[in-house]
Design a protein around this motif. Structure first.
Motif, PDB file in Angstrom:
ATOM      1  N   THR A  24      21.472 -26.511   6.712  1.00  0.00           N
ATOM      2  CA  THR A  24      22.422 -25.412   6.934  1.00  0.00           C
ATOM      3  C   THR A  24      23.838 -25.977   6.869  1.00  0.00           C
ATOM      4  O   THR A  24      24.197 -26.857   7.649  1.00  0.00           O
ATOM      5  N   PHE A  25      24.601 -25.478   5.903  1.00  0.00           N
ATOM      6  CA  PHE A  25      25.989 -25.881   5.754  1.00  0.00           C
ATOM      7  C   PHE A  25      26.891 -24.761   6.262  1.00  0.00           C
ATOM      8  O   PHE A  25      26.625 -23.583   6.003  1.00  0.00           O
ATOM      9  N   VAL A  26      27.953 -25.113   6.949  1.00  0.00           N
ATOM     10  CA  VAL A  26      29.013 -24.169   7.277  1.00  0.00           C
ATOM     11  C   VAL A  26      30.272 -24.653   6.561  1.00  0.00           C
ATOM     12  O   VAL A  26      30.824 -25.693   6.895  1.00  0.00           O
ATOM     13  N   VAL A  27      30.672 -23.899   5.543  1.00  0.00           N
ATOM     14  CA  VAL A  27      31.846 -24.247   4.740  1.00  0.00           C
ATOM     15  C   VAL A  27      33.054 -23.572   5.371  1.00  0.00           C
ATOM     16  O   VAL A  27      33.089 -22.345   5.501  1.00  0.00           O
ATOM     17  N   VAL A  28      34.035 -24.348   5.775  1.00  0.00           N
ATOM     18  CA  VAL A  28      35.152 -23.825   6.558  1.00  0.00           C
ATOM     19  C   VAL A  28      36.480 -24.118   5.880  1.00  0.00           C
ATOM     20  O   VAL A  28      36.637 -25.122   5.170  1.00  0.00           O
ATOM     21  N   ASP A  29      37.429 -23.214   6.084  1.00  0.00           N
ATOM     22  CA  ASP A  29      38.786 -23.424   5.597  1.00  0.00           C
ATOM     23  C   ASP A  29      39.756 -22.888   6.646  1.00  0.00           C
ATOM     24  O   ASP A  29      39.497 -21.848   7.277  1.00  0.00           O
ATOM     25  N   ALA A  47      34.923 -19.030   7.333  1.00  0.00           N
ATOM     26  CA  ALA A  47      33.765 -19.915   7.195  1.00  0.00           C
ATOM     27  C   ALA A  47      32.588 -19.131   6.628  1.00  0.00           C
ATOM     28  O   ALA A  47      32.437 -17.931   6.894  1.00  0.00           O
ATOM     29  N   VAL A  48      31.769 -19.841   5.842  1.00  0.00           N
ATOM     30  CA  VAL A  48      30.570 -19.253   5.251  1.00  0.00           C
ATOM     31  C   VAL A  48      29.392 -20.153   5.596  1.00  0.00           C
ATOM     32  O   VAL A  48      29.446 -21.366   5.377  1.00  0.00           O
ATOM     33  N   LEU A  56      24.054 -16.981   4.762  1.00  0.00           N
ATOM     34  CA  LEU A  56      23.458 -16.516   6.007  1.00  0.00           C
ATOM     35  C   LEU A  56      24.439 -15.737   6.871  1.00  0.00           C
ATOM     36  O   LEU A  56      24.016 -14.959   7.738  1.00  0.00           O
ATOM     37  N   GLY A  57      25.728 -15.951   6.656  1.00  0.00           N
ATOM     38  CA  GLY A  57      26.719 -15.245   7.469  1.00  0.00           C
ATOM     39  C   GLY A  57      28.116 -15.736   7.158  1.00  0.00           C
ATOM     40  O   GLY A  57      28.313 -16.782   6.526  1.00  0.00           O
ATOM     41  N   GLU A  58      29.099 -14.942   7.608  1.00  0.00           N
ATOM     42  CA  GLU A  58      30.492 -15.314   7.410  1.00  0.00           C
ATOM     43  C   GLU A  58      31.263 -15.143   8.710  1.00  0.00           C
ATOM     44  O   GLU A  58      30.894 -14.317   9.561  1.00  0.00           O
ATOM     45  N   PHE A  59      32.318 -15.910   8.834  1.00  0.00           N
ATOM     46  CA  PHE A  59      33.164 -15.893  10.029  1.00  0.00           C
ATOM     47  C   PHE A  59      34.611 -15.915   9.539  1.00  0.00           C
ATOM     48  O   PHE A  59      34.995 -16.816   8.785  1.00  0.00           O
ATOM     49  N   PRO A  95      35.953 -21.405  20.389  1.00  0.00           N
ATOM     50  CA  PRO A  95      34.594 -21.406  20.946  1.00  0.00           C
ATOM     51  C   PRO A  95      33.625 -20.556  20.130  1.00  0.00           C
ATOM     52  O   PRO A  95      32.455 -20.927  19.976  1.00  0.00           O
ATOM     53  N   ALA A  96      34.115 -19.424  19.604  1.00  0.00           N
ATOM     54  CA  ALA A  96      33.237 -18.580  18.784  1.00  0.00           C
ATOM     55  C   ALA A  96      32.849 -19.296  17.497  1.00  0.00           C
ATOM     56  O   ALA A  96      31.697 -19.212  17.044  1.00  0.00           O
ATOM     57  N   PHE A  97      33.798 -20.012  16.886  1.00  0.00           N
ATOM     58  CA  PHE A  97      33.464 -20.748  15.669  1.00  0.00           C
ATOM     59  C   PHE A  97      32.481 -21.880  15.956  1.00  0.00           C
ATOM     60  O   PHE A  97      31.563 -22.138  15.169  1.00  0.00           O
ATOM     61  N   LEU A  98      32.663 -22.581  17.063  1.00  0.00           N
ATOM     62  CA  LEU A  98      31.741 -23.661  17.406  1.00  0.00           C
ATOM     63  C   LEU A  98      30.330 -23.133  17.586  1.00  0.00           C
ATOM     64  O   LEU A  98      29.351 -23.798  17.200  1.00  0.00           O
ATOM     65  N   GLU A  99      30.200 -21.952  18.143  1.00  0.00           N
ATOM     66  CA  GLU A  99      28.885 -21.343  18.285  1.00  0.00           C
ATOM     67  C   GLU A  99      28.332 -20.960  16.917  1.00  0.00           C
ATOM     68  O   GLU A  99      27.141 -21.154  16.619  1.00  0.00           O
ATOM     69  N   PHE A 100      29.177 -20.419  16.040  1.00  0.00           N
ATOM     70  CA  PHE A 100      28.770 -20.023  14.687  1.00  0.00           C
ATOM     71  C   PHE A 100      28.272 -21.236  13.886  1.00  0.00           C
ATOM     72  O   PHE A 100      27.300 -21.135  13.125  1.00  0.00           O
ATOM     73  N   SER A 101      28.898 -22.375  14.086  1.00  0.00           N
ATOM     74  CA  SER A 101      28.574 -23.562  13.277  1.00  0.00           C
ATOM     75  C   SER A 101      27.652 -24.540  14.000  1.00  0.00           C
ATOM     76  O   SER A 101      27.383 -25.625  13.478  1.00  0.00           O
ATOM     77  N   ARG A 102      27.158 -24.174  15.164  1.00  0.00           N
ATOM     78  CA  ARG A 102      26.349 -25.108  15.950  1.00  0.00           C
ATOM     79  C   ARG A 102      25.122 -25.569  15.178  1.00  0.00           C
ATOM     80  O   ARG A 102      24.382 -24.767  14.620  1.00  0.00           O
ATOM     81  N   GLY A 103      24.922 -26.878  15.122  1.00  0.00           N
ATOM     82  CA  GLY A 103      23.758 -27.457  14.468  1.00  0.00           C
ATOM     83  C   GLY A 103      23.881 -27.577  12.968  1.00  0.00           C
ATOM     84  O   GLY A 103      22.962 -28.093  12.314  1.00  0.00           O
ATOM     85  N   ALA A 104      24.983 -27.126  12.394  1.00  0.00           N
ATOM     86  CA  ALA A 104      25.141 -27.147  10.945  1.00  0.00           C
ATOM     87  C   ALA A 104      25.967 -28.352  10.507  1.00  0.00           C
ATOM     88  O   ALA A 104      26.646 -28.994  11.307  1.00  0.00           O
TER      89      ALA A 104
END
Length: 570
Positions: A24-29, A47-48, A56-59, A95-104
């Motif tokens: 699982t990748f979280v691509v962030v800018d 982030a994607v 799987l989702g976007e932020f 904190p919301a982004f850290l939860e979104f990207s947790r484990g990725a």
């Protein structure tokens, strides 16, 4: 040291490689007010989350930076102060982004910039930075694409060259989407190069020489299991020995740019193959490494190649014994350096009237002349016949009893002198005296610990393996005689019986450690006294003498932390 037949090393694997399609990748800018992570702030994050080519989702959200946005930045991003006036602050967004990207795995173009801002804000806000693995698409592009394919490695250029579906426009979500397409295109390029897993990708990212890359194949046949590895040279000589919880992964790291040690690069250039010894658990790996280092003395290892080089302080065998520093195990020790042993001798001389001279004094009719120490009352002058062997003997017994843990009279003498210096306000002298006493207590405590363990003919111990099973060890006179494990659900006692039956025979030698190598007894002692290790069987009680230096540990801890710089123990 073999395990029960039910125990396979494959089942002990703790680290498995992850195929890229399962990652699982979280691509962030990020868009910011500038490039200084300590002075500037985030204005937008996008982030994607993707796995196996599927989104799987976007932020995405604008962020109130809490400060003015420079006009030059507005002209690039189009983000104005009016647009972020009602946006949330980064203290709620992060904190919301850290939860979104947790484990990725985090992915970014020029990752040090984006990841640096994220980490710096975690520190500022008191949040734990999760230390994710990171892939930098700019760095990957430099490794994959030639100059003929792209004039530069900017995101906009790569998006055009690699036919990304989204055009980057310096807005966070659009740029993250474009980076996703760039990432997938680059992954397609590295597949034919043998990059199949996340670990392959992370190893491929650094810029390595063709020679290093070719030698990566030396790790291909190694298992993902704990053990010891041996690099061998052109004449089959052992160049280097090490341990790993995952042999294949650890050895492959030697062939990446992350390995910067000059001597190790030289070693890798000489290496022709890598042998390995699978081990049941980390204790066996550590012990096997020590034994292989002693046996082969590989030129590129720096530690533990010469276990016989420890120093000891002993009483000589003569009518009027004196303290001597030697390599032969016995008495007080072990010491890592002759200087440390000499400091212990100085402390013992300060506490006792054991003679300091080195001449051999006959039991009868000595003909020497008293030295200045006799005039100072610090020596009975047996050299001049002023002290008989019987009169001299109590001082020798006091030293032997201190080393053997039977009596701490000499430590109490040193403590009394420390109290006297402190009461006289001779604080510099008191501090030096305190340090000598602390060093002596530490060396006595260490030596008595190891000697007590080495005195036990056999003990069996078990440590939780973290997965519901047990790591097992048979220890004989301080040496590891057998190692194995019982997986969760496997009755451990039959495994213990098998290990004891197949354990190495250990013949005790003379000396405080009964012939066991110093480093091995230290490793075994540490394993037995940490990590929740439990005693299963013991042929004799494992105990320390009542008068050992262990009674002084509390004083030692306080003395070393400066809480009681001059006071003694109660």
């Amino acid at each position: 040291m073999s395990a029960h037949p039910q125990l396979s090393f494959d089942e002990l694997t703790t680290t498995e490689e992850t195929p890229l399609h399962e990652v699982t990748f979280v691509v962030v800018d990020l868009e910011t007010t500038g490039g200084d992570r300590t002075a500037d702030a985030v204005t937008e994050i996008g982030a994607v989350k993707v796995r196996g080519g599927e989104v799987l989702g976007e932020f995405a959200t604008l962020v109130d930076p809490g400060r003015d946005i420079p006009p030059a930045v507005v002209s690039i991003t189009g983000i104005t102060e009016a647009m972020v006036a009602d946006a949330p602050g980064f203290d709620s967004v992060l904190p919301a982004f850290l939860e979104f990207s947790r484990g990725a795995v985090l992915v970014a173009h020029n990752a040090p910039f984006d990841v640096g801002f994220l980490r710096a804000n975690c520190e500022r806000l008191g949040l734990r930075w999760p230390k994710p693995r990171v892939v930098d698409t700019a760095r990957l592009a430099r490794r994959v694409l030639t100059r003929d394919e792209t004039p530069n490695h900017k995101l906009a250029t790569l998006a055009r060259v690699l036919h990304a579906r989204t055009v980057p426009v310096h807005r966070a979500l659009d740029d993250a989407r474009a980076t996703v397409d760039v990432l997938h295109s680059l992954l397609e390029r590295v597949g034919p190069l043998g990059v199949r897993t996340l670990e392959d990708l992370l190893d491929h990212l650094p810029d390595v020489t063709p020679q290093q890359r070719r030698k990566r194949g030396l790790a291909d046949d190694l298992p993902n299991a704990p053990g010891v590895y041996l690099f061998r040279g052109p004449n089959d000589e052992v160049l280097y020995v090490g341990t790993a919880t995952d042999l294949r992964r650890r050895v492959r790291q030697y062939f990446t740019a992350g390995e910067r040690r000059g001597r190790i690069k030289e070693m890798v250039a000489l290496a022709q193959r890598v042998d390995h010894v699978p081990c049941a658990h980390p204790l066996e790996a550590e012990v096997r490494e020590l034994r292989l280092l002693a046996a082969h003395q590989p030129r590129y290892n720096r530690r533990s190649k010469f276990p016989q080089r420890a120093w000891w302080v002993v009483l000589t065998d003569e009518p009027f014994p004196r303290l001597s520093i030697t390599r032969k195990p016995g008495g007080l020790g072990p010491f890592g350096s002759r200087r440390a042993a000499a400091d212990a001798v100085e402390a013992l001389h300060a506490a006792s009237a054991v003679r300091r001279c080195t001449e051999r004094i006959p039991a009868r009719n000595p003909r020497g002349r008293p030295c200045a120490l006799h005039e100072l009352g610090r020596c009975g002058a047996p050299c001049a016949g002023h002290q008989s062997a019987a009169e001299y003997e109590p001082e020798v017994i006091a030293v032997r009893d201190l080393i053997g843990g039977r009596d701490d009279t000499l430590l109490r003498r040193l403590r009394a002198e420390l109290d006297r210096l402190s009461a006289a306000q001779r604080f510099e002298d008191a501090a030096a005296h305190r340090d000598r006493l602390a060093a002596l207590v530490r060396s006595l405590d260490r030596g008595q610990h190891l000697a007590a363990l080495a005195a036990v003919p056999e003990l069996v111990a078990a440590r939780p393996d973290g997965r519901g099973g047990w790591h097992l060890a048979v220890i004989r006179h301080g040496r590891l005689a057998a190692a194995g494990g019982a997986r969760r659900g496997v009755p451990p006692m039959p495994v213990v019986d098998a290990l004891q039956a197949s354990a190495e025979t250990v013949i005790a030698d003379a000396g405080p450690l009964h012939g066991a190598p110093v480093d091995e007894v230290r490793v075994v002692h540490r394993w037995l006294t940490t990590g929740g290790t439990r005693m299963v069987r013991c042929s004799l009680p494992w105990s320390e003498p009542a008068g050992s230096a262990g009674a002084w540990r509390t004083w030692l801890e306080k003395a070393l932390t400066g809480r009681t710089p001059y006071a003694g123990v109660d």
